[in-house]
Design a protein around this motif. Structure first.
Motif, PDB file in Angstrom:
ATOM      1  N   THR A 152       0.831  -1.206   0.000  1.00 57.22           N
ATOM      2  CA  THR A 152       0.000   0.000   0.000  1.00 57.22           C
ATOM      3  C   THR A 152       0.866   1.256   0.000  1.00 57.22           C
ATOM      4  O   THR A 152       2.085   1.175   0.231  1.00 57.22           O
ATOM      5  N   PRO A 153       0.285   2.418  -0.230  1.00 57.69           N
ATOM      6  CA  PRO A 153       1.064   3.661  -0.109  1.00 57.69           C
ATOM      7  C   PRO A 153       1.692   3.799   1.275  1.00 57.69           C
ATOM      8  O   PRO A 153       2.798   4.330   1.402  1.00 57.69           O
ATOM      9  N   GLU A 154       0.985   3.310   2.308  1.00 59.95           N
ATOM     10  CA  GLU A 154       1.523   3.393   3.674  1.00 59.95           C
ATOM     11  C   GLU A 154       2.777   2.525   3.811  1.00 59.95           C
ATOM     12  O   GLU A 154       3.757   2.932   4.441  1.00 59.95           O
ATOM     13  N   ARG A 155       2.749   1.341   3.208  1.00 58.35           N
ATOM     14  CA  ARG A 155       3.925   0.466   3.284  1.00 58.35           C
ATOM     15  C   ARG A 155       5.087   1.061   2.493  1.00 58.35           C
ATOM     16  O   ARG A 155       6.247   0.968   2.896  1.00 58.35           O
ATOM     17  N   ILE A 156       4.780   1.664   1.357  1.00 57.34           N
ATOM     18  CA  ILE A 156       5.822   2.315   0.558  1.00 57.34           C
ATOM     19  C   ILE A 156       6.444   3.464   1.353  1.00 57.34           C
ATOM     20  O   ILE A 156       7.663   3.651   1.357  1.00 57.34           O
ATOM     21  N   SER A 157       5.595   4.217   2.058  1.00 52.76           N
ATOM     22  CA  SER A 157       6.084   5.313   2.906  1.00 52.76           C
ATOM     23  C   SER A 157       6.996   4.780   4.006  1.00 52.76           C
ATOM     24  O   SER A 157       8.039   5.379   4.309  1.00 52.76           O
ATOM     25  N   HIS A 158       6.605   3.642   4.572  1.00 50.35           N
ATOM     26  CA  HIS A 158       7.422   3.012   5.613  1.00 50.35           C
ATOM     27  C   HIS A 158       8.793   2.604   5.055  1.00 50.35           C
ATOM     28  O   HIS A 158       9.832   2.855   5.682  1.00 50.35           O
ATOM     29  N   LEU A 159       8.791   2.018   3.865  1.00 50.05           N
ATOM     30  CA  LEU A 159      10.050   1.623   3.227  1.00 50.05           C
ATOM     31  C   LEU A 159      10.924   2.845   2.946  1.00 50.05           C
ATOM     32  O   LEU A 159      12.144   2.816   3.144  1.00 50.05           O
ATOM     33  N   ARG A 160      10.289   3.892   2.498  1.00 54.64           N
ATOM     34  CA  ARG A 160      11.032   5.110   2.180  1.00 54.64           C
ATOM     35  C   ARG A 160      11.696   5.681   3.437  1.00 54.64           C
ATOM     36  O   ARG A 160      12.817   6.175   3.390  1.00 54.64           O
ATOM     37  N   ARG A 161      10.975   5.630   4.573  1.00 56.05           N
ATOM     38  CA  ARG A 161      11.545   6.123   5.832  1.00 56.05           C
ATOM     39  C   ARG A 161      12.751   5.293   6.253  1.00 56.05           C
ATOM     40  O   ARG A 161      13.763   5.824   6.717  1.00 56.05           O
ATOM     41  N   ILE A 162      12.638   3.979   6.079  1.00 58.88           N
ATOM     42  CA  ILE A 162      13.752   3.090   6.441  1.00 58.88           C
ATOM     43  C   ILE A 162      14.973   3.406   5.591  1.00 58.88           C
ATOM     44  O   ILE A 162      16.090   3.581   6.100  1.00 58.88           O
ATOM     45  N   LEU A 163      14.773   3.492   4.285  1.00 56.29           N
ATOM     46  CA  LEU A 163      15.898   3.771   3.379  1.00 56.29           C
ATOM     47  C   LEU A 163      16.447   5.168   3.614  1.00 56.29           C
ATOM     48  O   LEU A 163      17.662   5.376   3.595  1.00 56.29           O
ATOM     49  N   GLY A 164      15.581   6.133   3.864  1.00 52.11           N
ATOM     50  CA  GLY A 164      16.030   7.503   4.116  1.00 52.11           C
ATOM     51  C   GLY A 164      16.826   7.601   5.387  1.00 52.11           C
ATOM     52  O   GLY A 164      17.853   8.291   5.439  1.00 52.11           O
TER      53      GLY A 164
END
Length: 477
Positions: free
Chosen positions: A178-190
């Motif tokens: 979901t967009p929420e999971r993508i946001s979570h992944l982005r935070r981890i990578l960032g």
């Protein structure tokens, strides 16, 4: 911890190559690996092979190191011939992994990570579930990283991902992204990109050991990149053993073959990879000395733990010693020794030990000694191919030391062997070990990746007579 260390080594390894190919590619493998790590949990991917899948994600593009550099910096679309060359990287990655790591599973997953669910991918045009599951997961992780790097909107990334469902990507794997999971992944990578590399710290052990600075640098030493062409070496790492490196690189060039070597130089151990390419042999070298130091400390801590466990479970009948020297210092007066090389030496070693029994009329004790020695030597031949049997006297105790230079015995199997009657496994000492312990009065073990010392003790209570020098020589001969 060992899995984490291996992952960091692979990340550093691939990032060096990515930076050599193109700046925009740097960090791609590490990011895909991190995405894969998160999604494999979400997908309930089996824990047993999860580490292998993450390793595959990190190095999925390793085949690109053999492609022409201009493919990664060219403006505009690639020509048909250039596209064909680019498509070779998945097969090249398969060959590299198979050559260096001999892991057929990872090699296969990498080979097919550019297959498409609709059958329009490469290299074999596989379709649907005919594509290995792991390759389909890698494809999703790969696309996610590309989209997240080029699109700032999580909703837009989600829409683009869904547009590939049933075409490039497996629809079942996209459920729940979901967009929420993508946001979570982005935070981890960032977060990982913002935090400067930090040193993983090990807690102090029971003896107050604290890792040195060399060990604290991710337990990975310095890495080097060199190239060999026209008989000369160039690049980083010119403080290494250039003669040896040049010789191996020359062989790689001559035989048109890649090589992997372990080198010792200046008190350090180096893991060296020689990648053959018609233009030049590319060489990647990493100082693994800190990792070896860490592994030795880890082994000692493990041995200390098993000391207490096994001595308690066996009521003091089995002792674990931390070092080979500790076993050797415990020995009494040497009486003789013989080499054991093949199976026919098993009965010979049994008879050899029995020659030293100074109370031969005790047939029950003699049978116990024969059983224990037979099992000990048989296991040595089975797991280490060859070794040595020596006999010692310590007061009224006959000591039989069985030594080998094999890869060690699995200590984690010993508690089961002691507790479970008749327990055996493919890798354990199994029933033979139980019989050996039952037949001996005391057993001392030291084991490591460099070999095993197995000391069997038998109480005979009468001192041995002084050995006749001539007979002693005859026995040894």
């Amino acid at each position: 911890m060992q899995a984490e260390l291996r992952k960091k080594t692979i990340e550093e390894f691939i990032q060096l190559y990515e930076s050599k190919l193109a700046k925009h590619m740097e960090g791609h493998g590490k990011r895909v690996g991190r995405i894969c790590e998160e999604l494999s949990i979400h997908l309930s991917y089996p824990l047993k092979t999860r580490n292998q899948l993450v390793y595959a994600a990190i190095v999925h593009d390793i085949g690109k190191v053999f492609l022409s550099p201009h493919l990664f910096v060219k403006r505009g679309a690639l020509s048909l011939s250039e596209e064909a060359e680019y498509a070779e990287h998945s097969k090249l990655g398969h060959d590299i992994i198979l050559s260096f790591f001999e892991d057929q599973h990872i090699a296969l997953w990498i080979k097919h990570h550019h297959e498409r669910y609709d059958g329009k991918g490469y290299p074999e045009g596989l379709t649907g579930t005919g594509i290995p599951l792991e390759s389909r997961i890698l494809a999703v992780c790969n696309e996610l990283d590309h989209l997240m790097q080029t699109t700032s909107s999580d909703e837009k990334v989600h829409q683009m991902l869904r547009s590939m469902s049933g075409k490039a990507l497996d629809p079942a794997l996209l459920d729940g992204i979901t967009p929420e999971r993508i946001s979570h992944l982005r935070r981890i990578l960032g977060a990982e990109q913002q935090i400067s590399p930090v040193t993983p710290q090990l807690p102090q052990d029971q003896d107050g050991y604290e890792p040195s600075k060399a060990e604290q640098s991710n337990y990975i030493g310095k890495t080097y990149m060199l190239e060999y062409s026209d008989g000369t070496l160039s690049g980083e790492g010119l403080d290494l053993p250039l003669d040896e490196i040049g010789m191996i690189a020359g062989i790689s060039k001559e035989r048109e073959k890649s090589f992997y070597e372990i080198m010792e130089y200046g008190g350090c151990t180096y893991e060296s990879h020689f990648f053959y390419d018609p233009a030049a042999v590319r060489i990647f070298i990493i100082d693994i000395t800190p990792l070896l130091i860490y592994r030795e400390k880890l082994h000692l801590n493990t041995m200390r733990s098993y000391q207490d466990i096994i001595e308690t479970l066996s009521h003091g009948k089995i002792s674990i010693h931390l070092s080979e020297n500790e076993v050797l210092e415990y020995l009494g007066t040497p009486l003789g020794a013989m080499d054991v090389v093949e199976r026919k030496d098993v009965p010979l070693s049994r008879a050899y030990v029995c020659d030293f029994i100074w109370h031969p009329q005790d047939t029950k004790k003699q049978m116990s000694i024969k059983l224990a020695v037979t099992e000990g030597v048989t296991n040595m031949i089975k797991h280490a191919n060859q070794g040595k049997v020596s006999v010692h006297q310590k007061g009224g105790v006959l000591q039989v030391l069985i030594q080998d230079k094999g890869s060690g015995i699995p200590l984690h199997e010993l508690p089961k062997t002691i507790l479970v009657s008749g327990y055996s496994s493919k890798r354990s000492l199994g029933r033979g070990f139980s019989l050996m312990c039952t037949s001996s009065d005391h057993v001392v073990i030291h084991t490591s990746s460099k070999g095993t010392c197995l000391l069997l003790e038998f109480e005979i209570h009468e001192p041995a007579p002084a050995a006749d020098p001539m007979n002693e020589r005859e026995r040894i001969v």
